[in-house]
Write a protein that holds these residues in place. Structure first.
Motif, PDB file in Angstrom:
ATOM      1  N   ARG A  84     -51.552  53.619  13.924  1.00  0.00           N
ATOM      2  CA  ARG A  84     -52.367  53.195  14.558  1.00  0.00           C
ATOM      3  C   ARG A  84     -52.821  51.777  13.740  1.00  0.00           C
ATOM      4  NH1 ARG A  84     -54.929  58.149  14.136  1.00  0.00           N
ATOM      5  NH2 ARG A  84     -56.755  57.151  13.205  1.00  0.00           N
ATOM      6  N   ARG A  85     -52.595  51.708  12.601  1.00  0.00           N
ATOM      7  CA  ARG A  85     -52.813  50.536  11.739  1.00  0.00           C
ATOM      8  C   ARG A  85     -52.220  49.626  12.061  1.00  0.00           C
ATOM      9  NH1 ARG A  85     -53.917  53.525   6.237  1.00  0.00           N
ATOM     10  NH2 ARG A  85     -56.295  53.738   6.367  1.00  0.00           N
TER      11      ARG A  85
ATOM     12  N   SER B 145     -52.438  62.993  18.475  1.00  0.00           N
ATOM     13  CA  SER B 145     -53.030  62.265  17.644  1.00  0.00           C
ATOM     14  C   SER B 145     -51.772  61.132  17.018  1.00  0.00           C
ATOM     15  CB  SER B 145     -53.813  62.841  16.696  1.00  0.00           C
ATOM     16  OG  SER B 145     -55.026  63.514  17.112  1.00  0.00           O
ATOM     17  N   LEU B 146     -52.029  59.975  17.208  1.00  0.00           N
ATOM     18  CA  LEU B 146     -51.144  59.085  16.312  1.00  0.00           C
ATOM     19  C   LEU B 146     -51.602  59.083  14.943  1.00  0.00           C
ATOM     20  CD1 LEU B 146     -50.389  56.134  18.968  1.00  0.00           C
ATOM     21  CD2 LEU B 146     -48.863  58.178  18.388  1.00  0.00           C
TER      22      LEU B 146
ATOM     23  N   VAL C  87     -52.872  52.379  25.239  1.00  0.00           N
ATOM     24  CA  VAL C  87     -51.645  52.398  25.285  1.00  0.00           C
ATOM     25  C   VAL C  87     -51.098  52.686  26.691  1.00  0.00           C
ATOM     26  CG1 VAL C  87     -51.035  53.097  22.748  1.00  0.00           C
ATOM     27  CG2 VAL C  87     -51.154  54.720  24.557  1.00  0.00           C
TER      28      VAL C  87
ATOM     29  N   LEU D  48     -54.579  49.635  16.566  1.00  0.00           N
ATOM     30  CA  LEU D  48     -55.346  50.596  17.212  1.00  0.00           C
ATOM     31  C   LEU D  48     -56.264  51.689  16.071  1.00  0.00           C
ATOM     32  CD1 LEU D  48     -52.332  51.982  19.455  1.00  0.00           C
ATOM     33  CD2 LEU D  48     -54.340  50.481  19.884  1.00  0.00           C
ATOM     34  N   GLU D  49     -56.620  51.131  15.100  1.00  0.00           N
ATOM     35  CA  GLU D  49     -57.377  52.119  14.221  1.00  0.00           C
ATOM     36  C   GLU D  49     -58.640  52.509  14.641  1.00  0.00           C
ATOM     37  OE1 GLU D  49     -57.224  50.539   9.744  1.00  0.00           O
ATOM     38  OE2 GLU D  49     -56.791  48.513  11.005  1.00  0.00           O
ATOM     39  N   LYS D  50     -59.341  51.651  15.490  1.00  0.00           N
ATOM     40  CA  LYS D  50     -60.537  52.035  16.278  1.00  0.00           C
ATOM     41  C   LYS D  50     -60.432  52.697  17.551  1.00  0.00           C
ATOM     42  CE  LYS D  50     -63.159  48.784  12.977  1.00  0.00           C
ATOM     43  NZ  LYS D  50     -63.980  47.680  13.002  1.00  0.00           N
ATOM     44  N   GLY D  51     -59.128  52.835  17.789  1.00  0.00           N
ATOM     45  CA  GLY D  51     -58.928  53.445  19.417  1.00  0.00           C
ATOM     46  C   GLY D  51     -58.273  52.212  19.943  1.00  0.00           C
TER      47      GLY D  51
ATOM     48  N   THR E 193     -48.443  49.479  23.139  1.00  0.00           N
ATOM     49  CA  THR E 193     -49.671  49.011  23.149  1.00  0.00           C
ATOM     50  C   THR E 193     -50.077  48.063  24.694  1.00  0.00           C
ATOM     51  OG1 THR E 193     -49.536  46.877  22.170  1.00  0.00           O
ATOM     52  CG2 THR E 193     -50.091  48.980  20.760  1.00  0.00           C
TER      53      THR E 193
ATOM     54  N   ILE F 182     -52.128  57.680  11.358  1.00  0.00           N
ATOM     55  CA  ILE F 182     -53.234  56.382  10.914  1.00  0.00           C
ATOM     56  C   ILE F 182     -52.214  55.284  10.529  1.00  0.00           C
ATOM     57  CG2 ILE F 182     -53.650  56.999   8.606  1.00  0.00           C
ATOM     58  CD1 ILE F 182     -56.173  55.099  10.746  1.00  0.00           C
TER      59      ILE F 182
END
Length: 81
Positions: free
Chosen positions: A20-21, A14-15, A31, A25-28, A44, A17
């Motif tokens: 990811r923000r 898991s990356l 990569v 990629l907040e919602k997936g 990405t 949050i």
């Protein structure tokens, strides 16, 4: 920034949050994983495309006959022979 991330026995990780923000990629999302001599690099798709464009520009800038149009003209000429 260096973070330690645990990889589960089935290969999942898991990356955080915050990362990811920043990467959108907040919602997936997807990569790309690149294995290098120095380790593993995650990018990405947008980062990979930008990198490829920069490399292409560096290799072709200022050289004649390197545009897509030039390539297509040459192929069309070959096809008609």
């Amino acid at each position: 920034m260096t973070l330690q991330i645990t990889i589960t026995p089935n290969g999942r990780m898991s990356l955080p949050i915050e990362i990811r923000r920043r990467l959108g990629l907040e919602k997936g999302g997807a990569v790309l994983v690149e294995e290098t001599a120095e380790g593993v690099v995650l990018r990405t798709v947008a980062q990979a495309v930008a990198r490829a464009q920069a490399l292409s520009k560096a290799l072709t800038e200022g050289k004649d006959g390197t545009s897509v149009d030039d390539f297509l003209k040459e192929r069309k000429s070959e096809w008609q022979e």
